[in-house]
Write a protein that holds these residues in place. Structure first.
Motif, PDB file in Angstrom:
ATOM      1  N   GLY A   1     -15.512   6.653  -2.866  1.00  0.00           N
ATOM      2  CA  GLY A   1     -15.176   7.930  -3.482  1.00  0.00           C
ATOM      3  C   GLY A   1     -13.707   8.273  -3.437  1.00  0.00           C
ATOM      4  N   GLU A   2     -12.908   7.506  -2.689  1.00  0.00           N
ATOM      5  CA  GLU A   2     -11.462   7.734  -2.702  1.00  0.00           C
ATOM      6  C   GLU A   2     -10.844   7.077  -3.925  1.00  0.00           C
ATOM      7  N   ILE A   3      -9.832   7.719  -4.477  1.00  0.00           N
ATOM      8  CA  ILE A   3      -9.040   7.131  -5.553  1.00  0.00           C
ATOM      9  C   ILE A   3      -7.716   6.699  -4.946  1.00  0.00           C
ATOM     10  N   VAL A   4      -7.453   5.396  -4.957  1.00  0.00           N
ATOM     11  CA  VAL A   4      -6.287   4.843  -4.282  1.00  0.00           C
ATOM     12  C   VAL A   4      -5.423   4.070  -5.270  1.00  0.00           C
ATOM     13  N   ASN A   5      -4.155   3.913  -4.910  1.00  0.00           N
ATOM     14  CA  ASN A   5      -3.256   3.073  -5.695  1.00  0.00           C
ATOM     15  C   ASN A   5      -3.380   1.635  -5.205  1.00  0.00           C
ATOM     16  N   VAL A   6      -3.621   0.736  -6.129  1.00  0.00           N
ATOM     17  CA  VAL A   6      -3.812  -0.676  -5.791  1.00  0.00           C
ATOM     18  C   VAL A   6      -2.831  -1.518  -6.594  1.00  0.00           C
ATOM     19  N   LYS A   7      -2.098  -2.382  -5.889  1.00  0.00           N
ATOM     20  CA  LYS A   7      -1.236  -3.346  -6.571  1.00  0.00           C
ATOM     21  C   LYS A   7      -2.071  -4.569  -6.915  1.00  0.00           C
ATOM     22  N   ILE A   8      -2.137  -4.884  -8.205  1.00  0.00           N
ATOM     23  CA  ILE A   8      -2.949  -6.007  -8.674  1.00  0.00           C
ATOM     24  C   ILE A   8      -2.205  -7.313  -8.408  1.00  0.00           C
ATOM     25  N   THR A   9      -2.864  -8.221  -7.685  1.00  0.00           N
ATOM     26  CA  THR A   9      -2.229  -9.485  -7.295  1.00  0.00           C
ATOM     27  C   THR A   9      -2.823 -10.703  -8.007  1.00  0.00           C
ATOM     28  N   GLU A  10      -4.047 -10.567  -8.496  1.00  0.00           N
ATOM     29  CA  GLU A  10      -4.695 -11.681  -9.191  1.00  0.00           C
ATOM     30  C   GLU A  10      -5.555 -11.139 -10.330  1.00  0.00           C
ATOM     31  N   ALA A  11      -5.774 -11.994 -11.326  1.00  0.00           N
ATOM     32  CA  ALA A  11      -6.680 -11.665 -12.423  1.00  0.00           C
ATOM     33  C   ALA A  11      -7.684 -12.785 -12.608  1.00  0.00           C
ATOM     34  N   HIS A  12      -8.915 -12.408 -12.893  1.00  0.00           N
ATOM     35  CA  HIS A  12      -9.955 -13.369 -13.241  1.00  0.00           C
ATOM     36  C   HIS A  12     -10.532 -12.954 -14.599  1.00  0.00           C
ATOM     37  N   THR A  13     -11.526 -13.666 -15.063  1.00  0.00           N
ATOM     38  CA  THR A  13     -12.058 -13.384 -16.407  1.00  0.00           C
ATOM     39  C   THR A  13     -12.532 -11.948 -16.532  1.00  0.00           C
ATOM     40  N   TYR A  14     -13.256 -11.474 -15.546  1.00  0.00           N
ATOM     41  CA  TYR A  14     -13.804 -10.121 -15.641  1.00  0.00           C
ATOM     42  C   TYR A  14     -13.311  -9.202 -14.525  1.00  0.00           C
ATOM     43  N   ASP A  15     -12.804  -9.759 -13.444  1.00  0.00           N
ATOM     44  CA  ASP A  15     -12.437  -8.957 -12.280  1.00  0.00           C
ATOM     45  C   ASP A  15     -10.945  -9.052 -11.968  1.00  0.00           C
ATOM     46  N   LEU A  16     -10.482  -8.094 -11.167  1.00  0.00           N
ATOM     47  CA  LEU A  16      -9.111  -8.076 -10.677  1.00  0.00           C
ATOM     48  C   LEU A  16      -9.130  -8.117  -9.155  1.00  0.00           C
ATOM     49  N   VAL A  17      -8.012  -8.509  -8.565  1.00  0.00           N
ATOM     50  CA  VAL A  17      -7.853  -8.538  -7.112  1.00  0.00           C
ATOM     51  C   VAL A  17      -6.565  -7.794  -6.776  1.00  0.00           C
ATOM     52  N   GLY A  18      -6.580  -6.988  -5.705  1.00  0.00           N
ATOM     53  CA  GLY A  18      -5.374  -6.256  -5.361  1.00  0.00           C
ATOM     54  C   GLY A  18      -5.373  -5.720  -3.949  1.00  0.00           C
ATOM     55  N   GLU A  19      -4.276  -5.035  -3.600  1.00  0.00           N
ATOM     56  CA  GLU A  19      -4.068  -4.484  -2.261  1.00  0.00           C
ATOM     57  C   GLU A  19      -3.741  -3.003  -2.369  1.00  0.00           C
ATOM     58  N   ILE A  20      -4.295  -2.224  -1.478  1.00  0.00           N
ATOM     59  CA  ILE A  20      -4.029  -0.774  -1.470  1.00  0.00           C
ATOM     60  C   ILE A  20      -2.583  -0.532  -1.059  1.00  0.00           C
ATOM     61  N   VAL A  21      -1.891   0.302  -1.842  1.00  0.00           N
ATOM     62  CA  VAL A  21      -0.508   0.653  -1.520  1.00  0.00           C
ATOM     63  C   VAL A  21      -0.328   2.141  -1.324  1.00  0.00           C
ATOM     64  N   GLY A  22      -1.408   2.925  -1.508  1.00  0.00           N
ATOM     65  CA  GLY A  22      -1.306   4.360  -1.304  1.00  0.00           C
ATOM     66  C   GLY A  22      -2.570   5.040  -1.749  1.00  0.00           C
ATOM     67  N   THR A  23      -2.814   6.239  -1.236  1.00  0.00           N
ATOM     68  CA  THR A  23      -4.001   6.995  -1.587  1.00  0.00           C
ATOM     69  C   THR A  23      -3.615   8.157  -2.477  1.00  0.00           C
ATOM     70  N   GLN A  24      -4.319   8.293  -3.614  1.00  0.00           N
ATOM     71  CA  GLN A  24      -4.009   9.383  -4.541  1.00  0.00           C
ATOM     72  C   GLN A  24      -4.830  10.624  -4.230  1.00  0.00           C
ATOM     73  N   GLU A  25      -6.142  10.409  -3.966  1.00  0.00           N
ATOM     74  CA  GLU A  25      -7.018  11.557  -3.762  1.00  0.00           C
ATOM     75  C   GLU A  25      -8.190  11.156  -2.909  1.00  0.00           C
ATOM     76  N   LYS A  26      -8.550  11.983  -1.965  1.00  0.00           N
ATOM     77  CA  LYS A  26      -9.639  11.664  -1.078  1.00  0.00           C
ATOM     78  C   LYS A  26     -10.927  12.355  -1.531  1.00  0.00           C
ATOM     79  N   LYS A  27     -12.049  11.728  -1.121  1.00  0.00           N
ATOM     80  CA  LYS A  27     -13.361  12.251  -1.479  1.00  0.00           C
ATOM     81  C   LYS A  27     -13.584  13.607  -0.845  1.00  0.00           C
ATOM     82  N   GLY A  28     -14.309  14.453  -1.595  1.00  0.00           N
ATOM     83  CA  GLY A  28     -14.730  15.729  -1.048  1.00  0.00           C
ATOM     84  C   GLY A  28     -13.759  16.836  -1.254  1.00  0.00           C
TER      85      GLY A  28
END
Length: 451
Positions: A424-451
């Motif tokens: 439920g958290e919305i976070v900033n993710v740096k995308i490090t890899e791409a696949h046919t349908y999916d992406l891979v990345g690392e969290i670099v910051g939080t934009q908004e927390k759940k609740g």
């Protein structure tokens, strides 16, 4: 009395909302929701009946539950939904194990019909012409994760595609009022929903059955945005010829409506589209794509194509392939035409052999796989907002989530390899890899927390 219910919901997200309403009504009547059929007193299957594969899936699920019921005859087996509405009493003879059949009009009367079944001590069949539409007062128990939900804004369909039985199964278009939808959206917001997906057979038809003075989708979106603060609002199923400037303008001016359009083109050959009774052509589709990308860039576009429609020639198929290569759509679903009894297209000449249909589908999916990879690859090195879904279904060592450009259940996801977050958290993710349908990345910051 400790009653337990086990429910299987098949088919689309619209059917899922019906299932959630039945769960809400059953919970209010004292039923506990069971995770297994073996421990439940009531076994319920909400079916899809749109195409033959959906029918076969429904029958398989019903028969599996019937075997469990045979081991304990005190259990009751209930079948609801589109398959019942489509095939009617034919099902009773084929499935004598079922205690209650309930069509698409009856899901809101599930408790009354179960009581009727128990009093009658014999199987009950309930089928009416569809006319019901839920309201915000209708009990509903969400089956999606708590941070996202569907909001069904219409029932039925106003279109009459030659291959489709939805109007006969779900009835004519019925639109909920704006006030009613705002009430439900606000309640979902209060419960913690971060992504609200508006669904209907055709969102762009919203209110059109009420004439020129009826509400329209842009008006609904504007009022929803004003009255609730859910950060992501997603639109699913926009009819191609009705995505006009007013819809795009609201999306352009309001970034909380995610830049994602699901627009089912079905084909691009003019004569195939005409046979499908789709009121647009290839040039209209090209102009729409150009307009969408000019006004909403960056934007993700999803569509579906149907191959093997009666009369589809090799030239038609080649034309579709050329279009797919040039259009570079983000997400594409390809389905083979099913000859459904009762549809206009079932009487058409020049039916395409099943083997050819499947070969055409496979060819397009292989072409689209390369395109989807290229579309994903453009995000590598960029930071994207991701709604975290939770621990990955693939491995508990990773989190997974979705960007604005990925719809739940139908598109790929983002695998998060580094960083801590909660569902439920919305976070900033740096995308490090791409696949046919999916992406891979690392969290670099939080934009908004759940609740």
């Amino acid at each position: 009395m400790n009653k337990k219910c086990f429910l299987i919901s098949l088919g689309c997200s619209k059917n899922l909302v019906d299932s959630e309403v039945m769960l809400g009504l059953l919970s209010r009547d004292g039923f506990q929701i069971s995770k297994t059929a073996e421990e439940a007193d009531l076994l319920l299957v909400n079916t899809c009946g749109f195409i033959q594969p959906a029918l076969e899936e429904g029958i398989d699920e019903i028969l599996a539950l019937a075997r469990i019921k045979k081991e304990n005859p005190t259990k009751k087996l209930v079948v609801t939904g589109c398959m019942v509405q489509r095939y009617g009493k034919k099902l009773q003879a084929e499935l004598p194990e079922v205690d209650l059949f309930l069509g698409t009009e009856g899901f809101h009367r599930i408790v009354d019909k179960i009581n009727q079944m128990e009093q009658a001590k014999k199987p009950v069949f309930a089928l009416r012409s569809p006319s019901y539409i839920m309201t915000h007062n209708t009990p509903r128990r969400l089956s999606t994760p708590s941070h996202r939900a569907f909001l069904k804004i219409t029932e039925g369909c106003i279109n009459r595609c030659s291959y489709c039985l939805i109007p006969s199964i779900r009835g004519n278009l019925r639109s909920r009022s704006i006030d009613d939808l705002v009430f439900e959206a606000c309640a979902l917001q209060e419960s913690g929903v971060k992504e609200l997906t508006l669904i209907g057979q055709d969102l762009t038809a919203y209110g059109s059955e009420q004439g020129d003075n009826g509400p329209r989708l842009p008006e609904l979106l504007t009022i929803l945005l004003k009255n609730c603060s859910i950060p992501w609002i997603r639109l699913l199923y926009l009819y191609p010829s009705k995505v006009d400037d007013s819809v795009l303008a609201v999306m352009q001016d309001n970034p909380r409506i995610v830049p994602y359009l699901d627009v089912p083109f079905q084909h691009v050959s003019d004569h195939v589209l005409h046979a499908m009774k789709r009121p647009y052509g290839k040039n209209d589709i090209a102009l729409l794509l150009k307009k969408i990308r000019e006004q909403l860039s960056p934007v993700a576009i999803r569509t579906t194509f149907m191959v093997g429609f009666p009369g589809e020639t090799e030239d038609d198929h080649a034309e579709l392939i050329d279009f797919i290569k040039s259009a570079k759509l983000d997400h594409v679903g390809v389905f083979t035409y099913c000859n459904e009894e009762g549809s206009a297209a079932s009487e058409y000449a020049d039916q395409v052999p099943d083997e050819e249909k499947e070969a055409r589908r496979q060819q397009i999916m292989e072409i689209q796989a390369d395109i989807s990879f290229a579309q994903n690859n453009k995000w590598v090195g960029h930071n994207l907002k991701v709604l975290v879904e939770g621990v990955s279904s693939e491995t508990d060592l990773l989190l997974e989530g979705r960007t604005k450009y990925q719809a739940p259940d139908v598109d790929g996801c983002v695998y998060i390899t580094d960083g801590v977050s909660s569902p439920g958290e919305i976070v900033n993710v740096k995308i490090t890899e791409a696949h046919t349908y999916d992406l891979v990345g690392e969290i670099v910051g939080t934009q908004e927390k759940k609740g």
